[in-house]
Scaffold this motif. Structure first.
Motif, PDB file in Angstrom:
ATOM      1  N   GLN A 103     -33.710 -83.903  -9.108  1.00  0.00           N
ATOM      2  CA  GLN A 103     -32.775 -85.001  -8.772  1.00  0.00           C
ATOM      3  C   GLN A 103     -32.974 -85.680  -7.612  1.00  0.00           C
ATOM      4  N   ASN A 104     -33.329 -84.781  -6.548  1.00  0.00           N
ATOM      5  CA  ASN A 104     -33.370 -85.082  -5.375  1.00  0.00           C
ATOM      6  C   ASN A 104     -34.652 -86.107  -5.004  1.00  0.00           C
ATOM      7  N   LYS A 105     -35.770 -85.704  -5.461  1.00  0.00           N
ATOM      8  CA  LYS A 105     -37.135 -86.181  -5.237  1.00  0.00           C
ATOM      9  C   LYS A 105     -37.307 -87.665  -6.296  1.00  0.00           C
ATOM     10  N   MET A 106     -36.557 -87.463  -7.569  1.00  0.00           N
ATOM     11  CA  MET A 106     -36.938 -88.524  -8.311  1.00  0.00           C
ATOM     12  C   MET A 106     -35.532 -89.603  -7.880  1.00  0.00           C
ATOM     13  N   GLY A 107     -34.540 -89.415  -7.411  1.00  0.00           N
ATOM     14  CA  GLY A 107     -33.542 -90.092  -6.873  1.00  0.00           C
ATOM     15  C   GLY A 107     -34.430 -90.927  -5.779  1.00  0.00           C
ATOM     16  N   GLN A 108     -35.074 -90.540  -5.062  1.00  0.00           N
ATOM     17  CA  GLN A 108     -35.911 -91.046  -4.099  1.00  0.00           C
ATOM     18  C   GLN A 108     -36.988 -92.008  -4.650  1.00  0.00           C
ATOM     19  N   PHE A 109     -37.555 -91.601  -5.400  1.00  0.00           N
ATOM     20  CA  PHE A 109     -38.668 -92.066  -6.287  1.00  0.00           C
ATOM     21  C   PHE A 109     -38.121 -93.521  -6.995  1.00  0.00           C
ATOM     22  N   ILE A 110     -36.901 -93.523  -7.649  1.00  0.00           N
ATOM     23  CA  ILE A 110     -36.502 -94.391  -8.330  1.00  0.00           C
ATOM     24  C   ILE A 110     -35.797 -95.602  -7.453  1.00  0.00           C
ATOM     25  N   GLU A 111     -35.100 -94.983  -6.426  1.00  0.00           N
ATOM     26  CA  GLU A 111     -34.531 -95.866  -5.538  1.00  0.00           C
ATOM     27  C   GLU A 111     -35.744 -97.003  -4.714  1.00  0.00           C
ATOM     28  N   LYS A 112     -36.944 -96.338  -4.515  1.00  0.00           N
ATOM     29  CA  LYS A 112     -37.891 -96.972  -3.902  1.00  0.00           C
ATOM     30  C   LYS A 112     -38.524 -98.160  -5.066  1.00  0.00           C
ATOM     31  N   ILE A 113     -38.426 -97.673  -6.223  1.00  0.00           N
ATOM     32  CA  ILE A 113     -38.981 -98.517  -7.274  1.00  0.00           C
ATOM     33  C   ILE A 113     -37.928 -99.655  -7.455  1.00  0.00           C
ATOM     34  N   GLU A 114     -36.651 -99.288  -7.375  1.00  0.00           N
ATOM     35  CA  GLU A 114     -35.660-100.476  -7.605  1.00  0.00           C
ATOM     36  C   GLU A 114     -35.656-101.379  -6.258  1.00  0.00           C
ATOM     37  N   GLN A 115     -35.685-100.796  -5.226  1.00  0.00           N
ATOM     38  CA  GLN A 115     -36.022-101.801  -3.915  1.00  0.00           C
ATOM     39  C   GLN A 115     -37.083-102.614  -4.305  1.00  0.00           C
ATOM     40  N   GLU A 116     -38.393-101.980  -4.486  1.00  0.00           N
ATOM     41  CA  GLU A 116     -39.538-102.718  -4.525  1.00  0.00           C
ATOM     42  C   GLU A 116     -39.680-104.072  -5.862  1.00  0.00           C
ATOM     43  N   THR A 117     -39.017-103.620  -6.742  1.00  0.00           N
ATOM     44  CA  THR A 117     -39.208-104.452  -7.934  1.00  0.00           C
ATOM     45  C   THR A 117     -38.075-105.574  -7.955  1.00  0.00           C
ATOM     46  N   THR A 118     -36.851-105.348  -7.176  1.00  0.00           N
ATOM     47  CA  THR A 118     -35.896-106.395  -6.850  1.00  0.00           C
ATOM     48  C   THR A 118     -36.463-107.504  -6.065  1.00  0.00           C
ATOM     49  N   SER A 119     -37.292-107.261  -5.056  1.00  0.00           N
ATOM     50  CA  SER A 119     -37.682-108.247  -4.153  1.00  0.00           C
ATOM     51  C   SER A 119     -38.815-109.250  -4.838  1.00  0.00           C
ATOM     52  N   ARG A 120     -39.371-108.763  -6.137  1.00  0.00           N
ATOM     53  CA  ARG A 120     -40.168-109.728  -6.599  1.00  0.00           C
ATOM     54  C   ARG A 120     -39.521-110.990  -7.552  1.00  0.00           C
ATOM     55  N   GLN A 121     -40.461-111.988  -7.759  1.00  0.00           N
ATOM     56  CA  GLN A 121     -39.987-113.226  -8.260  1.00  0.00           C
ATOM     57  C   GLN A 121     -39.825-113.069  -9.883  1.00  0.00           C
ATOM     58  N   ASN A 122     -40.689-112.631 -10.801  1.00  0.00           N
ATOM     59  CA  ASN A 122     -40.682-112.738 -12.113  1.00  0.00           C
ATOM     60  C   ASN A 122     -40.917-111.303 -12.701  1.00  0.00           C
ATOM     61  N   ALA A 123     -40.831-111.407 -13.987  1.00  0.00           N
ATOM     62  CA  ALA A 123     -41.187-110.020 -14.695  1.00  0.00           C
ATOM     63  C   ALA A 123     -42.503-109.475 -14.686  1.00  0.00           C
ATOM     64  N   GLU A 124     -43.716-110.403 -14.575  1.00  0.00           N
ATOM     65  CA  GLU A 124     -44.920-109.798 -14.540  1.00  0.00           C
ATOM     66  C   GLU A 124     -45.173-109.011 -13.119  1.00  0.00           C
ATOM     67  N   GLU A 125     -44.611-110.005 -12.073  1.00  0.00           N
ATOM     68  CA  GLU A 125     -44.555-109.363 -10.783  1.00  0.00           C
ATOM     69  C   GLU A 125     -44.114-108.064 -10.694  1.00  0.00           C
ATOM     70  N   LYS A 126     -42.918-107.834 -11.177  1.00  0.00           N
ATOM     71  CA  LYS A 126     -41.870-106.741 -11.168  1.00  0.00           C
ATOM     72  C   LYS A 126     -42.546-105.549 -11.794  1.00  0.00           C
ATOM     73  N   LEU A 127     -43.208-105.901 -12.863  1.00  0.00           N
ATOM     74  CA  LEU A 127     -44.068-104.643 -13.660  1.00  0.00           C
ATOM     75  C   LEU A 127     -45.089-104.270 -13.002  1.00  0.00           C
ATOM     76  N   LEU A 128     -45.855-105.183 -12.403  1.00  0.00           N
ATOM     77  CA  LEU A 128     -46.859-104.766 -11.557  1.00  0.00           C
ATOM     78  C   LEU A 128     -46.509-103.938 -10.536  1.00  0.00           C
ATOM     79  N   THR A 129     -45.351-104.201  -9.687  1.00  0.00           N
ATOM     80  CA  THR A 129     -44.681-103.510  -8.653  1.00  0.00           C
ATOM     81  C   THR A 129     -44.477-102.185  -8.771  1.00  0.00           C
TER      82      THR A 129
END
Length: 193
Positions: free
Chosen positions: A59-85
């Motif tokens: 829960q702890n490590k994956m919570g941090q992991f998922i949070e990082k993924i959420e942060q990184e993907t929301t800053s991208r412009q489109n679905a293709e960039e988000k998927l790569l990120t």
């Protein structure tokens, strides 16, 4: 709250190392305590038992992991960039912590049904990120309209998961993150219009 106390983090970090090095079943609470630099009894102030440590670790490590993924993907412009990120971030985070990669890819697979349900509960947030990217991809005409979203989610997560598992099984002898662009390309072409 217990989770904000330094010893909690020490124990979680120690558990990742001990479980990665010894396997879950051979990882006694006393080994985790020794690695964390705390008394055996201190562990029980934070956790009910060894299984609780494993669930909390995930829960702890994956919570941090998922949070990082959420942060990184929301800053991208489109679905293709988000998927790569998403793919790059997934691979990068696990390649930076090989003990965590061993625990998530090998040790958690051997767990009982109740534990797997708790793990799946944590993964729901991550799967929601995938669902959102796929929905955006359909809207942007990057992906076909008639896609079974549940199946696509399983395919994307399964592809990333198996790529990391293979890397772990090969003793991390190659650069995992260098595979991100090719995995991305295969997924995009497989789902495209």
């Amino acid at each position: 709250m217990k989770k904000n106390k330094p010893k909690y983090k020490q124990i979680i970090d120690a558990a990742v190392e001990v479980i990665a090095e010894n396997g879950y079943h051979s990882s006694q609470v006393s080994k985790i305590a020794k690695k964390a630099g705390v008394a055996d009894g201190t562990i029980y102030l934070y956790f009910k038992n060894k299984e609780d440590i494993l669930v909390s670790l995930f829960q702890n490590k994956m919570g941090q992991f998922i949070e990082k993924i959420e942060q990184e993907t929301t800053s991208r412009q489109n679905a293709e960039e988000k998927l790569l990120t998403l793919i790059e971030t997934h691979f990068e985070q696990l390649s930076l912590d090989h003990h965590l990669a061993i625990v998530t890819q090998l040790e958690l697979r051997q767990s009982n049904k109740e534990l797997r349900l708790k793990i799946n509960d944590v993964l729901k947030r991550y799967l929601a990120v995938i669902d959102q990217i796929v929905a955006e991809g359909v809207e942007e005409n990057l992906f076909r309209k008639q896609l079974d979203a549940r199946l696509v989610r399983q395919m994307i997560f399964g592809t990333l998961d198996e790529t990391v598992t293979n890397w772990v099984m090969k003793d991390q002898r190659y650069n995992l993150t260098s595979q991100a662009k090719e995995v991305h390309s295969m997924i995009v072409h497989g789902l495209s219009t």
